[in-house]
Scaffold this motif. Sequence first.
Motif, PDB file in Angstrom:
ATOM      1  N   GLU A   1       0.829  -1.196   0.000  1.00  0.00           N
ATOM      2  CA  GLU A   1       0.000   0.000   0.000  1.00  0.00           C
ATOM      3  C   GLU A   1       0.873   1.260   0.000  1.00  0.00           C
TER       4      GLU A   1
ATOM      5  N   SER B   1     -11.133   2.380   3.349  1.00  0.00           N
ATOM      6  CA  SER B   1     -11.215   1.075   3.986  1.00  0.00           C
ATOM      7  C   SER B   1     -11.562   1.202   5.478  1.00  0.00           C
TER       8      SER B   1
ATOM      9  N   ARG C   1     -15.280   2.000   5.722  1.00  0.00           N
ATOM     10  CA  ARG C   1     -16.077   0.795   5.489  1.00  0.00           C
ATOM     11  C   ARG C   1     -16.141  -0.041   6.768  1.00  0.00           C
ATOM     12  N   ARG C   2     -14.987  -0.155   7.422  1.00  0.00           N
ATOM     13  CA  ARG C   2     -14.915  -0.973   8.632  1.00  0.00           C
ATOM     14  C   ARG C   2     -15.719  -0.368   9.784  1.00  0.00           C
TER      15      ARG C   2
ATOM     16  N   PHE D   1     -10.958  -0.352  -1.087  1.00  0.00           N
ATOM     17  CA  PHE D   1     -11.994  -1.076  -0.332  1.00  0.00           C
ATOM     18  C   PHE D   1     -11.540  -2.490   0.017  1.00  0.00           C
TER      19      PHE D   1
ATOM     20  N   THR E   1      -8.426  -3.402   0.744  1.00  0.00           N
ATOM     21  CA  THR E   1      -7.055  -3.344   1.259  1.00  0.00           C
ATOM     22  C   THR E   1      -6.641  -4.527   2.120  1.00  0.00           C
ATOM     23  N   TRP E   2      -7.428  -4.867   3.111  1.00  0.00           N
ATOM     24  CA  TRP E   2      -6.975  -5.884   4.058  1.00  0.00           C
ATOM     25  C   TRP E   2      -7.700  -7.205   3.838  1.00  0.00           C
TER      26      TRP E   2
END
Lengths: 544, 142
Positions: free
Chosen positions: A18, B94, B97-98, B119, B121-122
Motif C-alpha cells: 500500500e 477502507s 467501510r470498517r 476497499f 485493502t486488508w
Amino acid sequence: MYQYDQYDQAMVDARVAEFRDQCERRLKGELSEDQFKPLRLMNGLYLQLHAYMLRVAIPYGTLSAKQMRMLGHIGRKYDRDYGHFTTRQNIQYNWIKLEDAPDILADLATVEMHAIQTSGNCIRNISSDQFAGAAADEIADPRPWAELLRQWSSFHPEFSYLPRKFKIAVIASEEDRAAMRLHDIGIQLVHNDAGELGAKFYVGGGMGRTPMIAPEIRDFVPADELIHYAEACLRVYNRYGRRDNKYKARIKILVHELGKDEYTRQVEEEFAHMKTLGLNPPVAELERISTYFADPDFDQNAPDDLDMSDPDFRIWVEQNTHAHKQSGYAIATISLKPTGGIPGDASSDQIDLMADLAEQYSFDELRVTHSQNIVLPHVKKADLYALWQKLDAAGLAPANLDLVSDMIACPGLDYCSLANARSIPLAQKISERFADVKRQQDLGELKLKISGCINACGHHHAGHIGILGVDKKGFENYQLSLGGSGAEDTSLAKITGPGFDEDGIVDAVETVTNLYLKTREDGERFIDTYRRIGMAPFKEALYG
Amino acid sequence: MANPQFYLREDTPCSDAPIAFADFGDASNAIAVRIEPGDDARSLLPHLGQLAMIDISFPAFGDGRGYSSARILREAGYEGELRASGDVLIDQLSNMRRCGFDSFAPSTPLDENAAKTAFATWDDVYQKTVDARTPIWAKRHG
Ligand code: HEM
Ligand code: SF4
C-alpha cells in the motif's frame, strides 16, 4: 520472542504494498504533500531539515539478533552508516530518500518489522520495561499484553485520525523503568485480591509544552476486558479531545479539563457498552501470545559468583548490570553514551556487533531502552567478562548507566525542523566536562535530559536535571530545571530562573552538582537532596 | 441531491436531502439527517427506526470523529444507509467501510479503480468492529 504467524505477516506485507503505491502516487504528483503527509506519517516518514527521517518501530523495545542486523543493514545501505535509538524504544534514520522508503519497509518486513504508526495522530508503538522477562522484581512479563495491544491498535479503523498522537506504555513491576505515567495511557500489571493478573490504568500523562502526570483511573481491568477498556478510553478521547488547537489536543488536556472523575465516568459508561459487543479477544489469545515469551532455556546451575579483580570491569559491572530473576544470570546494559558521543547513536558496525553478542551471550535477544541504550537481557555471569572485553574493544562499554553522562538528548537543531537550539553539541560538552567516571560515580544516579524545544522529545521535564533549548532574540539559550523524575516517583522538573548560553549552561550544571555534593546526606541521590532542601539554595548558587 | 459515488448496499441511495442535525428535533418526520463532527450521534438513537439515511460529514479528512459516530450508530443496530460525505479520500475508504459506512459521497470524485483497491485493502483484520468480518484472533481460535 513473539513470532508472526501468516496473518501478522500478511498485514505487514499488505502495508508495504500500500505504501509503495502511495509513494508512487506522490512521486507522480497524484497526491499533494498535504494528502500524502498523514499517509507517510503513518509509515514513520517525517520530512526534516535536510532529508526525510524514517522511524522504525521496535515493539516494546524487543529485538532478535536477526532484526538488529537488519537495522545495521538499513543504516549501511540507505543512510549514512548509523542509526539513532530513541526515547520511545524505536530507531530513526536521518538521511532517507523518499524513493527508497518502500524498499526499506520491504526489507524490514522480511524480519517481521515495520514502521507502522510510528508517527501521525494514531496509536503509536507500544513501549514497555526494557527488563521485561528478566527483571527480578516483575510480577509477570508485560510484553504479551503489549503485543495484544499492538495488534489491536494496528490499523484501528476508528482511531487512525485521533486529535493527536497517542502513546501507551505497559509495565509489570513497582519500579518504573518506562516513564509509564508520562504516557497517554500507562498500564501497570497488578494482581487483584483473588490473585488474578490484570491491568491498572493511568490516563492523561504526557510531556510536550504542558507536562502532566497521568492519574489512575481504574485499579483493575481483568485480562479478558483489556481491549474493551482501552477501546472505551480511546473512544471518549476521539469524540471529545480538542481539535481546535494542536497544542491542546493531547488526551492529558481532555482529562485535565473534564476532570479525572468525569473522564473516568464517561469511560466507564463506554466500557459497559463495549462489554455488550464482545470485542475482546479471548484469554486464549493472550495465552497464545504469552507462549512466545516463555523463559529461554536457562542453565539452572549457572554459578552465581563473579571474578571482579579487573577494576575497570568491576566499575562496569557495578554500574551497568542489574539483578536477573534467574540466579547465575545478569541483565547487562550497553551504554550508547561515550564521552563526547551523540546519545543514542550507533554505527552499523556497532549494531552488527551487538547482534552477534546477543546471539552468543543473551539467547538471541536485545532491548532498546527509553534512555537510548541497548540491553542484553539474559547474560550468564560467567560470560560477563568476555562480553565486557568485546564491548570495550568496540567503544561500547562506557560504565555510566544512570550517571550524569547517560543523558537523553533529542536530535535538536542539528536535524529537527522544530528546534530552537542544538541538543547534541551540548550533550557532548557536558559529557566531556564530567568525563571522569570516578567523579560521575561519586555524583551517583543523576538523570540529565535535554530537549531542543518545548515539545520535550528529550524528556527534560522528567530529568533530575532538565535542559530546554529556547530561542532568545535569535540566540540559542538554555533553561535549566531541577527535580523531575520519570520513575515510579514521577515528578515534573521546575525551572530555576533565567536561562544560560551554551557554555553558561555547562557551568550551571556543575554549579548545581557541586551544591549537591556539599549538602547531601548519607545515601541521598541528587533528586533526594533537591527534594529535601528545595529550589532556593540552588537558585542562590546559580544566580546569588 | 446527487447520488453518492460509491454505494455498497443492495437497495438504492436515499434521494432526500438530509436535514441538519440541529433542525432534526423540529422535523419529526424527516428520514435523512446530516451530522457534523461535533454532533452527538447518540442523540439520534431514539429515532433510528424512522431514518433511511444518515450522512456523516467530514469537513476535513483529519478530523476522525465521524468514525466514532458511524460505529456508535451501527452498534446501536442502525441498518439504513450510512453515508460519508465531504473530504473523503482514497486512503480513508477502507477504515470508513470498517466503521459501518456503506455509501460515499466525496466532494471531489475519486478514481474508480483506486477506490476498488482501497476497499479491498486488508484480507484480514485485527479488530472486531461493525463490518461483520471475523477478526484474526477469532480465526486463530476458530
Ligand atoms: C526529529 C524529528 C522530531 C520531531 C519533528 C518531533 C516532534 C515532536 C512533537 C511536535 C512533539 C510534541 C507533541 C505534543 O506535545 O503533542 C514531540 C514529543 C515527543 N517526542 Fe518527538 N520529534 C522528533 C524526534 C523525536 C525523537 C528522536 C525522539 C526520541 C528520542 C522523540 C520522542 C518524543 C517524546 C518522548 C515526546 C514527548 C511525548 C509526550 O508529549 O508525551 N521525538 N515530538
Ligand atoms: S524536542 Fe523539539 S527540537 Fe527536540 S526533537 Fe523534539 S521537536 Fe525537535
